[in-house]
Scaffold this motif. Sequence first.
Motif: not given
Length: 286
Positions: A258-269, A240-243, A184-186
């Motif tokens: 689409l807005e990308l959240l830098d340095d974040a995996g799936h659980a970006g929040y 990597v979960v919902t790419p 869930l995280v990077s």
Amino acid sequence: MNDAIASDLTTLPASELARLDARFPARNVAVGGGAVVSVRECGRGPVVVCLHGIGSGAASWLDTAALLASQARLIAWDAPGYGESTPLEAAAPTAADYAARLSALLDALAIDSCVLVGHSLGAITAASAARTDSRIRRLVLVSPAIGYGAPSRAEARAKVRTERLATLDELGIAGMATKRAGRLVSDKASDHARRWVRWNMARLNDHGYRQAVELLCNADLLADLPPPMPVRVACGALDVVTPPASCAEVARQCGVTLELLDDAGHAGYVEQPQAVATLLRESLAG
């Protein structure tokens, strides 16, 4: 993995638990028919309602909520069957069933307008709710799961259902949290973020998780998107979960970029709460 061993890896410091209870307290809200929905909330101002993903819970929104406390009233639910929230009656509830429970919660809290945020599986409920509930004035989808309900995804649907339920049966909740939470995280995630997603996943309920697996397998987000309305779609750049490619298709069908959240995996929040708080702050102003 033995659950007792796994649970040692899914604890939080007492200070962090105290911060959770002080800044983002939980309470149960009666929603009719003997059912309750457990929510956590903090802050004052326009309402933001947050729906977590399949492997999480209301508490996971703590850092985002704290960042917005002076500008918004952020309410995060434990989905039906999660935390102390009453499960839905059907063994395989639909997105509409979850959306109806959400609408009952908005009724009980006397909310007449809100920004609705759906993360991962929560995006499926959020989109379904936005189709029918006029109180939802803006929709924010973060790393949305599209589900496996489309006819073309029948083979993947069977595989996902089998694998997820087999993992649950083999490892139990705590063992599953230890095995799956890292996805869930990077690789750049802090120890705090890693421990936080494990802790939340370790508190899943067996029955509620099984119902959520059915929702994931049977839903088709792309066929259930609401009519044109203000929408923002974001995704962790390292998800990597919902790419990003999958989330970009959701954004395209919503008519947005689409807005990308830098340095974040799936659980970006959880991993980048500042970035998500900024996204929600901007959505409130829009």
